[in-house]
Design a protein around this motif. Structure first.
Motif, PDB file in Angstrom:
ATOM      1  N   ASP A  72       0.835  -1.204   0.000  1.00 22.53           N
ATOM      2  CA  ASP A  72       0.000   0.000   0.000  1.00 22.53           C
ATOM      3  C   ASP A  72       0.871   1.255   0.000  1.00 22.53           C
ATOM      4  OD1 ASP A  72      -2.389  -1.400   0.098  1.00 22.53           O
ATOM      5  OD2 ASP A  72      -2.496  -1.377   2.289  1.00 22.53           O
ATOM      6  N   GLU A  73       1.876   1.258   0.861  1.00 22.34           N
ATOM      7  CA  GLU A  73       2.754   2.422   0.973  1.00 22.34           C
ATOM      8  C   GLU A  73       3.486   2.699  -0.338  1.00 22.34           C
ATOM      9  OE1 GLU A  73       5.139   1.440   4.339  1.00 22.34           O
ATOM     10  OE2 GLU A  73       3.656   2.140   5.803  1.00 22.34           O
ATOM     11  N   GLU A  74       3.858   1.629  -1.012  1.00 21.51           N
ATOM     12  CA  GLU A  74       4.511   1.780  -2.309  1.00 21.51           C
ATOM     13  C   GLU A  74       3.547   2.408  -3.328  1.00 21.51           C
ATOM     14  OE1 GLU A  74       7.916   1.806  -4.381  1.00 21.51           O
ATOM     15  OE2 GLU A  74       7.732   0.998  -2.349  1.00 21.51           O
ATOM     16  N   GLU A  75       2.282   1.961  -3.290  1.00 27.30           N
ATOM     17  CA  GLU A  75       1.258   2.520  -4.179  1.00 27.30           C
ATOM     18  C   GLU A  75       1.067   4.015  -3.927  1.00 27.30           C
ATOM     19  OE1 GLU A  75      -2.655   0.790  -4.790  1.00 27.30           O
ATOM     20  OE2 GLU A  75      -1.870  -1.199  -4.383  1.00 27.30           O
ATOM     21  N   LEU A  76       0.954   4.377  -2.653  1.00 30.16           N
ATOM     22  CA  LEU A  76       0.693   5.765  -2.301  1.00 30.16           C
ATOM     23  C   LEU A  76       1.876   6.675  -2.625  1.00 30.16           C
ATOM     24  CD1 LEU A  76      -1.158   5.414   1.145  1.00 30.16           C
ATOM     25  CD2 LEU A  76      -2.151   5.775  -1.115  1.00 30.16           C
ATOM     26  N   LYS A  77       3.060   6.109  -2.555  1.00 33.25           N
ATOM     27  CA  LYS A  77       4.265   6.888  -2.811  1.00 33.25           C
ATOM     28  C   LYS A  77       4.260   7.447  -4.237  1.00 33.25           C
ATOM     29  CE  LYS A  77       7.883   5.052  -0.901  1.00 33.25           C
ATOM     30  NZ  LYS A  77       9.081   4.175  -0.710  1.00 33.25           N
ATOM     31  N   SER A  78       3.678   6.695  -5.155  1.00 42.54           N
ATOM     32  CA  SER A  78       3.696   7.103  -6.565  1.00 42.54           C
ATOM     33  C   SER A  78       2.386   7.728  -7.028  1.00 42.54           C
ATOM     34  CB  SER A  78       4.008   5.887  -7.451  1.00 42.54           C
ATOM     35  OG  SER A  78       3.037   4.871  -7.244  1.00 42.54           O
ATOM     36  N   ASN A  79       1.439   7.945  -6.098  1.00 41.43           N
ATOM     37  CA  ASN A  79       0.154   8.508  -6.493  1.00 41.43           C
ATOM     38  C   ASN A  79      -0.263   9.595  -5.487  1.00 41.43           C
ATOM     39  OD1 ASN A  79      -2.700   8.945  -6.952  1.00 41.43           O
ATOM     40  ND2 ASN A  79      -2.710   7.070  -8.153  1.00 41.43           N
ATOM     41  N   ARG A  80      -0.066  10.846  -5.883  1.00 34.85           N
ATOM     42  CA  ARG A  80      -0.327  11.969  -4.989  1.00 34.85           C
ATOM     43  C   ARG A  80      -1.803  12.065  -4.602  1.00 34.85           C
ATOM     44  NH1 ARG A  80      -2.063  17.007  -5.653  1.00 34.85           N
ATOM     45  NH2 ARG A  80      -2.143  16.750  -7.913  1.00 34.85           N
TER      46      ARG A  80
ATOM     47  N   ARG B 123      -2.749   9.375  -2.151  1.00 38.82           N
ATOM     48  CA  ARG B 123      -2.100   9.682  -0.873  1.00 38.82           C
ATOM     49  C   ARG B 123      -2.918  10.722  -0.102  1.00 38.82           C
ATOM     50  NH1 ARG B 123       2.632  10.546  -2.900  1.00 38.82           N
ATOM     51  NH2 ARG B 123       2.698  12.822  -2.823  1.00 38.82           N
TER      52      ARG B 123
ATOM     53  N   GLU C 161      -5.023  10.377   3.496  1.00 37.55           N
ATOM     54  CA  GLU C 161      -4.825  11.332   4.595  1.00 37.55           C
ATOM     55  C   GLU C 161      -6.161  11.877   5.095  1.00 37.55           C
ATOM     56  OE1 GLU C 161      -2.303  14.244   2.866  1.00 37.55           O
ATOM     57  OE2 GLU C 161      -0.483  12.992   2.950  1.00 37.55           O
TER      58      GLU C 161
END
Length: 487
Positions: A253-261, A264, A268
């Protein structure tokens, strides 16, 4: 009387365009939503000799801008002013109440025009294919949106909002958030929008107090935008309930969010809402509950009301990685029920094919190469001559209004390339009749054409009626009312 009106309209339209070049590039755009109008605008700008006709099955133009955008989003509808300027150009015409397939066939349009661009979007719905899907009280989000937006095909939906206090919405995209917001927003706020009067009256008597937004995957994969989410989280007098445990992120999940503002930011906002304490304790309070990691297994029938839905039987899910950065929901074999008296399926729109059009039923699109229609998807070197697509029919039901601008630019670029190669017009070919031929064909078939001038009469009447109720407009929501306003 009707034949006389058609004849006068035909003469007026022909006379209006008599000053245009005697042998223009004749283009027909099917569909008057954003994809259709952006295509027309780009064609008129790129080709000074082009004559563009926009046809639509409805007597009203603008597609989903009129019948899809939520009534409490007036700023999104401002693009109508730009589209109106396109329709008012001398080299452009709008022909409403003309249905591809019954009023005129695709093969006939291709005979009449050098270029035909199909941009009629998606007017059907994907099916879940699970037991109980035909129970009363289950509707598609598209039907519900048409109902509250005054679409002439949506007036007879008559959703029952009085017999239940809870509704389940399947899906967590922007359309799902739209319908949830309409169900929960105070009707005093909706009363000053252009919401259809029949919908407002029904919502004013609504008993719904709890709305469930249910998704197969987790909050890191929620399909909505931050703007839409922020708006629904801020509705007056609505408590937001989210299980904080659902917000825990895995390394994937964190990897997905890292590349999708965008995703993300969505995560939040959901995390912040989950931590906030419910603001209200009134018995009459409304709630919005976000439910993640659930997929519908079947719909349950009410024991008290035969043939009516009483709940949804869900299977819990977990995420499984299928490729880098992509996870799908798979069932765990654990189940739970959510009781409700209404279900809205926001699981995607679906385009409908017409005779003579190649169609990929699995993807729900027309096979194409940068807008060029392909009869054989495996061989982009042999496109259908003069036939193009744009919008949802080209790429599937995704994106926002502005996405259609870039989509139209690509399709028009392909048309321009084909024109330069000489593949669309040859000097030896017979002159295409274009608009004159179409008007004659429709006249012979007694099709009642609604011109852009007729639409302006509808627009004027809706604004007049709206001013009496402190609304921007009061939509004419039946075919008869729309026809009457043009006469």
């Amino acid at each position: 009387m009707q034949k006389l009106a058609i004849f006068r309209a035909t003469r007026w339209l022909c006379r209006s365009f008599s000053g245009i070049s005697s042998n223009p590039l004749r283009v027909c755009v099917v569909g008057s939503g954003p994809a259709g109008f952006y295509t027309a605008e780009k064609m008129l700008k790129a080709h000074q000799q082009a004559q563009v006709d926009i046809i639509d099955r409805l007597p009203t133009p603008f597609g989903l801008v009129r019948s899809g955008v939520a009534p409490d989003h007036p700023e999104t509808k401002i693009v109508i002013n730009q589209f109106s300027r396109v329709a008012q150009q001398e080299r452009c015409s709008f022909l409403g109440n003309v249905t591809l397939g019954s009023s005129v066939s695709l093969s006939e349009l291709r005979e009449l025009y050098h270029v035909v661009v199909l941009a009629y979007g998606a007017e059907s719905d994907r099916s879940l294919g699970i037991p109980g899907e035909n129970l009363k009280g289950i509707h598609s989000a598209r039907e519900f949106v048409w109902w509250y937006n005054g679409h002439p095909d949506g007036q007879n939906l008559e959703p029952d909002l009085k017999s239940t206090d809870s509704a389940v919405i399947l899906g967590q995209g922007n359309v799902a958030l739209d319908v949830a917001r309409i169900l929960l927003r105070p009707t005093t706020e909706l009363a000053t929008t252009d919401i259809a009067s029949h919908a407002l009256a029904t919502l004013e008597e609504s008993s719904i107090r709890v709305v469930y937004l249910v998704g197969r995957r987790g909050p890191a994969q929620a399909a909505c935008t931050a703007k839409e989410l922020r708006e629904i989280l801020g509705i007056h007098n609505v408590d937001i309930l989210i299980q904080e445990s659902d917000l825990l992120l895995t390394p994937v999940d964190e990897e997905e969010l890292k590349s999708n503002r965008i995703q993300r930011r969505v995560h939040e906002l959901l995390s912040k809402a989950a931590k906030a304490k419910p603001k209200h304790t009134s018995l009459n309070q409304r709630e919005l509950r976000f439910i993640f990691f659930r997929k519908p297994n079947d719909f349950q029938e009410s024991k008290e009301r035969a043939g009516h839905v009483s709940g949804v039987h869900f299977e819990k899910t977990v995420l499984q990685g299928v490729s880098h950065g992509k996870q799908i929901a798979i069932g765990t074999g654990e189940f739970e029920d959510i009781k409700c008296g209404m279900v809205l399926k926001s699981i995607g729109y679906k385009s409908v094919p017409v005779d003579g059009l190649p169609f990929d039923h699995k993807k729900g699109i027309v096979p194409n190469d940068r807008g060029r229609v392909l009869s054989d998807p495996s061989d982009p070197r042999v496109p259908e001559k003069g036939l193009y697509v744009c919008g949802w029919l080209k790429r599937g039901p995704t994106g926002i209004i502005a996405t259609n601008l870039y989509c139209a630019e690509e399709t028009v670029s392909s048309i321009s390339e084909d024109l330069e190669k000489g593949g669309l017009i040859s000097s030896s070919a017979l002159r295409k009749p274009g608009r004159d031929g179409l008007l004659q064909l429709l006249h012979d078939r007694n099709v009642r054409i609604v011109s852009f001038g007729d639409w302006e009469k509808i627009d004027s009447e809706e604004r007049r009626l709206g001013s009496l109720r402190n609304k921007p407009r009061e939509k004419l929501a039946t075919w008869d009312e729309l026809y009457k306003a043009t006469s």
